[in-house]
Design an enzyme around this catalytic site. Structure first.
Site, PDB file in Angstrom:
ATOM      1  N   TRP A   5       1.440  -7.329  26.516  1.00 51.98           N
ATOM      2  CA  TRP A   5       1.827  -7.737  25.171  1.00 51.98           C
ATOM      3  C   TRP A   5       3.283  -8.233  25.138  1.00 51.98           C
ATOM      4  O   TRP A   5       4.158  -7.633  25.749  1.00 51.98           O
ATOM      5  CB  TRP A   5       1.719  -6.562  24.196  1.00 51.98           C
ATOM      6  CG  TRP A   5       0.322  -6.060  24.001  1.00 51.98           C
ATOM      7  CD1 TRP A   5      -0.197  -4.881  24.452  1.00 51.98           C
ATOM      8  CD2 TRP A   5      -0.743  -6.711  23.308  1.00 51.98           C
ATOM      9  NE1 TRP A   5      -1.515  -4.769  24.070  1.00 51.98           N
ATOM     10  CE2 TRP A   5      -1.880  -5.872  23.371  1.00 51.98           C
ATOM     11  CE3 TRP A   5      -0.854  -7.945  22.630  1.00 51.98           C
ATOM     12  CZ2 TRP A   5      -3.102  -6.207  22.789  1.00 51.98           C
ATOM     13  CZ3 TRP A   5      -2.072  -8.270  22.054  1.00 51.98           C
ATOM     14  CH2 TRP A   5      -3.181  -7.413  22.136  1.00 51.98           C
ATOM     15  N   GLU A  44       0.822  -1.224   0.000  1.00 49.38           N
ATOM     16  CA  GLU A  44       0.000   0.000   0.000  1.00 49.38           C
ATOM     17  C   GLU A  44       0.853   1.270   0.000  1.00 49.38           C
ATOM     18  O   GLU A  44       0.335   2.367  -0.153  1.00 49.38           O
ATOM     19  CB  GLU A  44      -0.894   0.025   1.255  1.00 49.38           C
ATOM     20  CG  GLU A  44      -1.916  -1.094   1.354  1.00 49.38           C
ATOM     21  CD  GLU A  44      -1.352  -2.380   1.955  1.00 49.38           C
ATOM     22  OE1 GLU A  44      -0.107  -2.553   1.982  1.00 49.38           O
ATOM     23  OE2 GLU A  44      -2.155  -3.219   2.405  1.00 49.38           O
TER      24      GLU A  44
HETATM   25  P1  ADP Z   1       1.640  -8.835   3.097  1.00 52.68           P
HETATM   26  O1  ADP Z   1       0.825  -7.884   3.957  1.00 52.68           O
HETATM   27  O2  ADP Z   1       0.793  -9.778   2.363  1.00 52.68           O
HETATM   28  O3  ADP Z   1       2.813  -9.463   3.814  1.00 52.68           O
HETATM   29  P2  ADP Z   1       3.300  -6.739   2.046  1.00 52.68           P
HETATM   30  O4  ADP Z   1       4.454  -7.183   1.280  1.00 52.68           O
HETATM   31  O5  ADP Z   1       2.589  -5.532   1.605  1.00 52.68           O
HETATM   32  O6  ADP Z   1       2.293  -7.928   2.005  1.00 52.68           O
HETATM   33  O7  ADP Z   1       3.749  -6.600   3.554  1.00 52.68           O
HETATM   34  C1  ADP Z   1       3.810  -5.408   4.261  1.00 52.68           C
HETATM   35  C2  ADP Z   1       4.070  -5.718   5.698  1.00 52.68           C
HETATM   36  O8  ADP Z   1       5.353  -6.321   5.856  1.00 52.68           O
HETATM   37  C3  ADP Z   1       4.108  -4.529   6.617  1.00 52.68           C
HETATM   38  O9  ADP Z   1       2.817  -4.106   6.975  1.00 52.68           O
HETATM   39  C4  ADP Z   1       4.893  -5.092   7.795  1.00 52.68           C
HETATM   40  O10 ADP Z   1       4.079  -5.874   8.643  1.00 52.68           O
HETATM   41  C5  ADP Z   1       5.882  -6.021   7.126  1.00 52.68           C
HETATM   42  N1  ADP Z   1       7.188  -5.352   6.980  1.00 52.68           N
HETATM   43  C6  ADP Z   1       7.691  -4.744   5.897  1.00 52.68           C
HETATM   44  N2  ADP Z   1       8.936  -4.285   6.122  1.00 52.68           N
HETATM   45  C7  ADP Z   1       9.236  -4.599   7.398  1.00 52.68           C
HETATM   46  C8  ADP Z   1      10.373  -4.396   8.251  1.00 52.68           C
HETATM   47  N3  ADP Z   1      11.456  -3.777   7.824  1.00 52.68           N
HETATM   48  N4  ADP Z   1      10.310  -4.862   9.515  1.00 52.68           N
HETATM   49  C9  ADP Z   1       9.209  -5.492   9.967  1.00 52.68           C
HETATM   50  N5  ADP Z   1       8.124  -5.730   9.223  1.00 52.68           N
HETATM   51  C10 ADP Z   1       8.125  -5.279   7.959  1.00 52.68           C
END
Ligand code: ADP
Length: 539
Positions: free
Chosen positions: A439, A326
């Protein structure tokens, strides 16, 4: 000032004019191709004319099911370049999800790699809107297939018009691309990228304090072109005239290491699991990786141990970034500020393992049920984002209502923010472990376990508990050779000094592999099932 619409086609025009000699090096099934932006530009123009001949017009969705290579790059520019919409489809999703996505996006034409053809043959009768299929093959002959009409990419291109014009009447708020989320969290949701969003995001990738992509870079995106446009790198790199190395179908860590060495790659991007694999390869082989100035890592949390291994052992600068489908995707990146240079080496690593600060151009808010949280590094809340490359809805999907309420994208990620504005992802909302009313961050325990030498990968999930509501269980994959040597007790001993007692996992289960999503993230949904099965009487 002049009102000049930002358009994806203009990025390629810029490369054709100013960097016609710079190269795109591309691995396909059969061979390595070397083309320059002069040639890629002409081929893109040919492809636009062909799309036009095939009846594709403004706003139509052009689907791709392909790996990272030059033909895929050409579709990246040809579809939006003539006003249509590039729709990259994740080839690793289940056939059901792929059918859903293609029908939901109403793709009119599909560009597919040769090795994806069997999958499409299997599902094509369910594809309601697709009128033509194009195979991106090196071979002179089309493969035998039941799919009709089926075209050969190169044959089509040979009849295309190399002087076909990029559309000049582009409204910058028109769709240029779309991508569905990788379904880690339920049915895929479609995100539509406008021309304006892609161009502004490309600028962001060029900023000195983000990825600093420039003409002098040799960029090798390992993150697939079907996963948030390889994080936008093909757009930015083409525009800036960087050399691109596209590692092609079914690459292995060996191929990545060889390409880094052979093509003097300076910047590469991918999820942590890719870098864990590359580390293993670097340990086994003899590769020169000294050209690398940046490994960009995002998609899930980069373990501290991984960052340390790259930087201390191999002297490769490692940057942790955060984003989502997004958010086009770059939202935050972790770099130390000038006045943070004199903290200890260990503190520097700790700091850089966080997800970093917001990229200029975006706005953020962190909100708990009590309102906006204080920037004190402790209070947790959900991260909300706003900005010109943040989506404001899912494509034809009523899940938009919750995710984009009040003009903000609700990321579903729980974070803390410190006084510097550095965010730290504690967990996804649904992966937080609630124990005795408090948590526990699964991400934090995972990262700690992965810093333990014998451990290759670790993931922590909750199991229901009568007394505490939920308790953490650690799932661990050991490095080869440690299988019968490292015990549950060793791991718990290692964790003890780092966490309050009630954070320590109730159990440590050893696995041969942690199940992963289509884009290489730990698939906790599936892992929870496997853990449950181990504890069930039959298991
Ligand atoms: P999906 O939601 O299906 O996994 P995305 O590739 O859009 O697809 O994933 C985005 C999500 O990935 C973010 O909302 C977050 O939870 C996680 N994310 C992305 N980059 C990081 C990061 N550097 N550290 C932790 N989580 C991350």
């Amino acid at each position: 000032m002049m009102q000049v619409p930002l358009s994806v086609g203009s990025l390629m025009e810029h490369a054709e004019s100013f960097f016609p000699k710079k190269e795109v090096i591309s691995q396909t099934h059969d061979k390595l191709h070397r083309l320059n932006y002069g040639e890629i530009g002409q081929r893109t123009r040919r492809l636009m004319s062909i799309l036009n001949e095939l009846g594709i017009s403004k706003g139509d969705r052009v689907g791709t099911l392909a790996w990272n290579h030059h033909r895929h790059l050409e579709v990246y520019f040809a579809a939006p370049g003539m006003g249509a919409v590039l729709h990259t489809i994740n080839i690793r999703l289940s056939p059901e999800d792929i059918i859903y996505i293609i029908n939901h996006a109403e793709d009119r034409i599909l560009f597919i790699d040769e090795d994806i053809l069997p999958l499409i043959e299997h599902i094509h009768t369910h594809l309601a809107t697709v009128e033509a299929y194009v195979v991106m093959t090196d071979k002179a002959e089309l493969p035998d297939s039941t799919i009709q009409p089926l075209y050969s990419y190169e044959e089509l291109l040979s009849t295309g018009d190399p002087s076909y014009e990029f559309a000049k009447d582009i409204d910058e708020n028109q769709p240029a691309g779309m991508c569905y989320t990788s379904a880690t969290t339920g049915k895929p949701k479609g995100v539509v990228y406008t021309h304006r969003a892609i161009v502004l995001h490309s600028f962001a990738l060029g900023l000195a304090d983000t990825a600093a992509i420039s003409e002098s870079d040799v960029s090798m995106p390992v993150v697939p072109q079907f996963h948030v446009n390889a994080w936008g790198t093909p757009f930015a790199c083409t525009w800036f005239g960087s050399t691109q190395v596209l590692p092609g179908p079914r690459f292995t860590p060996k191929r990545l290491a060889e390409f880094i060495d052979r093509f003097k790659v300076t910047i590469t991007a991918g999820v942590p699991t890719i870098w864990l694999g590359l580390l293993r390869e670097l340990e086994q082989g003899d590769y020169d990786t000294s050209s690398l100035r940046a490994v960009l890592c995002g998609g899930s949390a980069a373990p501290l141990g991984l960052i340390k291994a790259f930087e201390e052992k191999y002297k490769i600068p490692f940057y942790h970034a955060y984003g989502a489908t997004e958010t086009t995707p770059l939202a935050t990146i972790s770099r130390l500020k000038s006045y943070q240079q004199d903290i200890s080496q260990e503190e520097k690593f700790q700091e850089r393992a966080r997800q970093g600060i917001l990229v200029p151009g975006l706005q953020m808010k962190v909100v708990s049920d009590k309102g906006e949280v204080e920037w004190n590094g402790k209070d947790m809340g959900e991260l909300l984002l706003k900005g010109p490359w943040i989506a404001d809805e899912y494509y034809k999907d009523n899940r938009s209502l919750d995710a984009f309420k009040n003009g903000w994208f609700h990321t579903g990620d729980v974070v803390t923010v410190d006084e510097e504005g550095t965010i730290k992802i504690v967990d996804r909302t649904k992966d937080l472990i609630k124990s005795g009313g408090e948590w526990i961050s699964s991400v934090e325990i995972e990262n700690a376990i992965m810093a333990f030498g014998p451990v290759f990968e670790a993931s922590v999930v909750a199991i229901p508990d009568e007394k505490w509501q939920e308790r953490p269980i650690a799932c661990v994959v050991l490095h080869e050779g440690y299988e019968n040597k490292t015990t549950k007790e060793d791991i718990l001993e290692f964790l003890k000094p780092q966490f309050p007692k009630w954070w320590l996992p109730d159990d440590v289960l050893f696995f041969e592999e942690i199940p992963k999503s289509s884009v290489g993230k730990f698939l906790k949904r599936e892992l929870r099932e496997q853990v449950k099965a181990r504890y069930s009487p039959q298991g």
